[in-house]
Design an enzyme around this catalytic site. Structure first.
Site, PDB file in Angstrom:
ATOM      1  N   ARG A 169      28.249 -76.559 -73.711  1.00 15.19           N
ATOM      2  CA  ARG A 169      26.987 -75.867 -73.380  1.00 15.19           C
ATOM      3  C   ARG A 169      26.912 -75.392 -71.934  1.00 15.19           C
ATOM      4  NH1 ARG A 169      24.449 -79.812 -76.735  1.00 15.19           N
ATOM      5  NH2 ARG A 169      24.256 -78.928 -78.826  1.00 15.19           N
TER       6      ARG A 169
ATOM      7  N   LYS B  32      27.468 -60.712 -66.284  1.00 14.33           N
ATOM      8  CA  LYS B  32      27.773 -60.374 -67.686  1.00 14.33           C
ATOM      9  C   LYS B  32      29.124 -60.985 -68.028  1.00 14.33           C
ATOM     10  CE  LYS B  32      25.328 -56.097 -68.600  1.00 14.33           C
ATOM     11  NZ  LYS B  32      25.464 -54.688 -68.989  1.00 14.33           N
TER      12      LYS B  32
ATOM     13  N   GLU C 213      34.722 -46.926 -61.231  1.00 14.08           N
ATOM     14  CA  GLU C 213      33.423 -47.633 -61.206  1.00 14.08           C
ATOM     15  C   GLU C 213      32.731 -47.419 -59.853  1.00 14.08           C
ATOM     16  OE1 GLU C 213      31.988 -48.881 -63.791  1.00 14.08           O
ATOM     17  OE2 GLU C 213      33.395 -49.957 -65.085  1.00 14.08           O
TER      18      GLU C 213
ATOM     19  N   LYS D 298      25.715 -52.492 -56.723  1.00 15.20           N
ATOM     20  CA  LYS D 298      25.633 -53.191 -58.006  1.00 15.20           C
ATOM     21  C   LYS D 298      24.639 -54.347 -57.912  1.00 15.20           C
ATOM     22  CE  LYS D 298      27.476 -55.217 -61.973  1.00 15.20           C
ATOM     23  NZ  LYS D 298      28.517 -55.455 -62.924  1.00 15.20           N
TER      24      LYS D 298
ATOM     25  N   GLU E 293      18.821 -56.715 -67.945  1.00 12.87           N
ATOM     26  CA  GLU E 293      18.953 -55.351 -68.469  1.00 12.87           C
ATOM     27  C   GLU E 293      17.793 -54.929 -69.380  1.00 12.87           C
ATOM     28  OE1 GLU E 293      23.001 -53.870 -68.822  1.00 12.87           O
ATOM     29  OE2 GLU E 293      22.420 -52.913 -70.692  1.00 12.87           O
TER      30      GLU E 293
ATOM     31  N   ARG F 132      18.781 -51.838 -64.993  1.00  6.86           N
ATOM     32  CA  ARG F 132      20.201 -52.216 -65.009  1.00  6.86           C
ATOM     33  C   ARG F 132      21.034 -51.329 -65.931  1.00  6.86           C
ATOM     34  NH1 ARG F 132      23.120 -58.210 -65.100  1.00  6.86           N
ATOM     35  NH2 ARG F 132      25.206 -57.339 -65.115  1.00  6.86           N
TER      36      ARG F 132
ATOM     37  N   ASN G  13      25.484 -48.388 -66.816  1.00  8.97           N
ATOM     38  CA  ASN G  13      26.253 -47.966 -67.986  1.00  8.97           C
ATOM     39  C   ASN G  13      26.497 -46.455 -68.018  1.00  8.97           C
ATOM     40  OD1 ASN G  13      26.492 -50.536 -69.401  1.00  8.97           O
ATOM     41  ND2 ASN G  13      24.267 -50.426 -69.492  1.00  8.97           N
TER      42      ASN G  13
ATOM     43  N   HIS H 223      29.474 -45.050 -69.764  1.00 10.79           N
ATOM     44  CA  HIS H 223      30.031 -46.125 -70.585  1.00 10.79           C
ATOM     45  C   HIS H 223      29.710 -45.993 -72.069  1.00 10.79           C
ATOM     46  CE1 HIS H 223      30.913 -47.926 -66.757  1.00 10.79           C
ATOM     47  NE2 HIS H 223      31.394 -49.024 -67.286  1.00 10.79           N
TER      48      HIS H 223
ATOM     49  N   HIS I 158      33.060 -46.370 -73.488  1.00 15.22           N
ATOM     50  CA  HIS I 158      33.439 -47.561 -74.256  1.00 15.22           C
ATOM     51  C   HIS I 158      33.940 -47.178 -75.648  1.00 15.22           C
ATOM     52  CE1 HIS I 158      31.155 -51.034 -72.030  1.00 15.22           C
ATOM     53  NE2 HIS I 158      32.404 -50.923 -71.640  1.00 15.22           N
TER      54      HIS I 158
ATOM     55  N   HIS J 236      40.173 -49.211 -68.635  1.00 16.28           N
ATOM     56  CA  HIS J 236      38.716 -49.112 -68.691  1.00 16.28           C
ATOM     57  C   HIS J 236      38.193 -47.949 -67.826  1.00 16.28           C
ATOM     58  CE1 HIS J 236      34.585 -50.484 -69.057  1.00 16.28           C
ATOM     59  NE2 HIS J 236      34.469 -50.427 -67.734  1.00 16.28           N
TER      60      HIS J 236
HETATM   61  P1  NAD Z   1      42.443 -56.563 -66.285  1.00 14.23           P
HETATM   62  O1  NAD Z   1      41.779 -57.850 -66.050  1.00 14.23           O
HETATM   63  O2  NAD Z   1      43.104 -56.338 -67.591  1.00 14.23           O
HETATM   64  O3  NAD Z   1      43.482 -56.336 -65.100  1.00 14.23           O
HETATM   65  C1  NAD Z   1      44.314 -55.207 -65.122  1.00 14.23           C
HETATM   66  C2  NAD Z   1      45.802 -55.598 -65.017  1.00 14.23           C
HETATM   67  O4  NAD Z   1      46.076 -55.951 -63.653  1.00 14.23           O
HETATM   68  C3  NAD Z   1      46.206 -56.813 -65.844  1.00 14.23           C
HETATM   69  O5  NAD Z   1      47.501 -56.574 -66.362  1.00 14.23           O
HETATM   70  C4  NAD Z   1      46.262 -57.953 -64.832  1.00 14.23           C
HETATM   71  O6  NAD Z   1      47.166 -58.963 -65.197  1.00 14.23           O
HETATM   72  C5  NAD Z   1      46.743 -57.227 -63.608  1.00 14.23           C
HETATM   73  N1  NAD Z   1      46.359 -57.810 -62.331  1.00 14.23           N
HETATM   74  C6  NAD Z   1      45.163 -58.328 -61.991  1.00 14.23           C
HETATM   75  N2  NAD Z   1      45.130 -58.603 -60.680  1.00 14.23           N
HETATM   76  C7  NAD Z   1      46.343 -58.285 -60.194  1.00 14.23           C
HETATM   77  C8  NAD Z   1      46.910 -58.318 -58.895  1.00 14.23           C
HETATM   78  N3  NAD Z   1      46.187 -58.674 -57.826  1.00 14.23           N
HETATM   79  N4  NAD Z   1      48.190 -57.929 -58.757  1.00 14.23           N
HETATM   80  C9  NAD Z   1      48.915 -57.495 -59.823  1.00 14.23           C
HETATM   81  N5  NAD Z   1      48.431 -57.406 -61.060  1.00 14.23           N
HETATM   82  C10 NAD Z   1      47.144 -57.790 -61.247  1.00 14.23           C
HETATM   83  O7  NAD Z   1      41.438 -55.323 -66.153  1.00 14.23           O
HETATM   84  P2  NAD Z   1      40.319 -54.872 -65.096  1.00 14.23           P
HETATM   85  O8  NAD Z   1      40.480 -53.417 -64.973  1.00 14.23           O
HETATM   86  O9  NAD Z   1      40.280 -55.703 -63.889  1.00 14.23           O
HETATM   87  O10 NAD Z   1      38.965 -55.192 -65.893  1.00 14.23           O
HETATM   88  C11 NAD Z   1      38.643 -54.518 -67.076  1.00 14.23           C
HETATM   89  C12 NAD Z   1      37.658 -55.351 -67.847  1.00 14.23           C
HETATM   90  O11 NAD Z   1      36.478 -55.538 -67.070  1.00 14.23           O
HETATM   91  C13 NAD Z   1      37.240 -54.714 -69.155  1.00 14.23           C
HETATM   92  O12 NAD Z   1      37.348 -55.662 -70.176  1.00 14.23           O
HETATM   93  C14 NAD Z   1      35.782 -54.340 -68.927  1.00 14.23           C
HETATM   94  O13 NAD Z   1      35.033 -54.367 -70.107  1.00 14.23           O
HETATM   95  C15 NAD Z   1      35.354 -55.398 -67.940  1.00 14.23           C
HETATM   96  N6  NAD Z   1      34.177 -55.050 -67.129  1.00 14.23           N
HETATM   97  C16 NAD Z   1      33.178 -55.971 -67.068  1.00 14.23           C
HETATM   98  C17 NAD Z   1      32.052 -55.692 -66.308  1.00 14.23           C
HETATM   99  C18 NAD Z   1      30.954 -56.712 -66.196  1.00 14.23           C
HETATM  100  O14 NAD Z   1      29.886 -56.406 -65.660  1.00 14.23           O
HETATM  101  N7  NAD Z   1      31.166 -57.929 -66.653  1.00 14.23           N
HETATM  102  C19 NAD Z   1      31.944 -54.477 -65.607  1.00 14.23           C
HETATM  103  C20 NAD Z   1      32.999 -53.568 -65.696  1.00 14.23           C
HETATM  104  C21 NAD Z   1      34.122 -53.866 -66.466  1.00 14.23           C
END
Ligand code: NAD
Length: 354
Positions: free
Chosen positions: A115, A137, A179, A215, A225, A229, A233, A236, A240, A257
């Site tokens: 939990r 999120k 972003e 942000k 949201e 907020r 998006n 998105h 998405h 993404h």
């Molecule tokens: P990711 O976590 O897949 O990272 C991208 C790649 O980079 C991966 O292969 C990872 O292993 C590699 N990597 C990470 N850090 C590294 C580093 N310092 N050196 C070398 N390689 C590295 O993707 P991302 O683009 O960071 O995140 C995308 C995700 O974030 C999506 O799932 C999206 O939906 C989510 N997201 C969430 C929010 C939120 O508010 N929670 C907002 C925007 C996006």
């Protein structure tokens, strides 16, 4: 760089972040410390983190396979089982060291294990630094459908340390930059203009800081949201759906993404021009900025149909309506806009014709 305070936690930057983390670990006296990594962040980021900490800590490492296709409940199950097998209790801490996949999934795993246990985000991609790690999120995908399962729950703190970006591929840096451009489009025309001038990713600290401020300001006003907020998006809703479709499609290479939402932002700028008064000049500006940085994709009629059929799963939908965030102007968003059916296809035709 001064820390940024959010509702229940703060975002700390660079060398100060390590000091704050150590003070926190000493103060809280957690029963066990876990670090969630993926294969890449274990190799590239974990040694840096460990080398920067002065104290001796017994970290248990949980590793997941990188990639959006692993941001799902079966990866969570493995992480929950590992926590359980390693005797995590409710006073344990999970540190998420990775990109948005690790921070989204790790935040959800921590929020639901027994939990809820505490978690800290240490984002290692540009995208996670400016966006995914801040705002609370958390969650995972359901099949190809993005972020369908999750909770909003805040971390103990977020540590943004730009030295982790040294090993990140340029394509991934560009994905995060999308972003940041979005932050300009929805809140700050001056920021948008300054981002457009960036030609390399060597001195990002101030820009990362500015994006976190934008942000955080939005999230603070509307943490769950209900209204404002939603502006985060922008790009998105279609982005998405495109990302989900490309994840599953065998005819297309998967999009990152940021690459998917860059396309979403062009399409939604077209809709904004037709529905919410975005000027022709601003549409042109948005289109040429994203086309100059992100690769162009060609959508066939069946791609478009499949993408549009995914819109019904968007989390902003209510009472069967698809609610869009559009722009009145650069820096001036509009929320809950309904789109006449014919405009979707027109927007894709506009994009395909560029
Ligand atoms: P990711 O976590 O897949 O990272 C991208 C790649 O980079 C991966 O292969 C990872 O292993 C590699 N990597 C990470 N850090 C590294 C580093 N310092 N050196 C070398 N390689 C590295 O993707 P991302 O683009 O960071 O995140 C995308 C995700 O974030 C999506 O799932 C999206 O939906 C989510 N997201 C969430 C929010 C939120 O508010 N929670 C907002 C925007 C996006």
């Amino acid at each position: 760089m001064e820390s940024i305070t959010s509702a229940s936690y703060a975002v700390h930057f660079n060398q100060n972040a390590y000091a704050v983390l150590e003070q926190h670990l000493t103060k809280k006296n957690y029963s066990k410390l876990f670090i969630l990594v993926d294969t890449n962040t274990r190799r590239d980021c974990l040694p840096i983190l460990k080398s920067r900490l002065r104290g001796k800590y017994d970290f248990e490492i949980l590793e997941i396979i990188p990639g959006e296709e692993n941001k799902n409940i079966s990866t969570c199950t493995k992480a929950w089982e590992a926590l359980s097998n390693l005797d995590a209790d409710r006073k344990s801490l999970l540190i998420n060291l990775g990109g948005g996949v690790v921070t989204d999934l790790g935040g959800f795993v921590a929020s639901t294990f027994k939990r809820g246990i505490s978690f800290i985000n240490i984002p290692t991609t540009l995208l996670a630094m400016v966006d995914a790690s801040v705002g609370g999120k958390t969650g995972v995908d359901l099949g190809p459908l993005k972020n369908q399962i999750g909770v909003i729950n805040q971390p103990e703190m977020v540590l943004v340390v730009s030295e982790f970006l040294a090993t990140l591929e340029v394509r991934q840096l560009n994905s995060g930059f999308a972003e940041m451009l979005k932050h300009g489009l929805i809140q700050d025309a001056t920021y948008w203009k300054s981002l457009k001038l960036i030609t390399d990713f060597v001195a990002l600290d101030q820009l990362i800081y500015d994006s976190v401020i934008i942000k955080n300001k939005v999230v603070l006003q509307d943490p769950t949201e209900q209204g404002l907020r939603k502006i985060l998006n922008y790009g998105h809703t279609l982005g998405h759906a495109i990302e989900s479709y490309f994840l599953e499609s065998t005819n297309h290479e998967t999009l990152l993404h940021g690459e998917a939402i860059a396309i979403g932002m062009i399409l939604e700028a077209y809709l904004s021009h037709h529905l919410t008064g975005l000027s022709e000049g601003s549409l042109e500006d948005i289109k040429s900025t994203f086309l100059g940085r992100y690769k162009k994709v060609r959508f066939s009629p069946s791609d478009i149909q499949n993408i549009l059929s995914l819109l019904k799963f968007d989390k902003k939908n209510s009472h069967g309506n698809i609610n869009f965030v559009l722009l009145h102007a650069i820096g001036k968003p509009a929320i809950d806009v309904k789109i006449p059916e014919n405009l979707y296809k027109e927007a894709f035709a506009y994009y395909n014709g560029l």
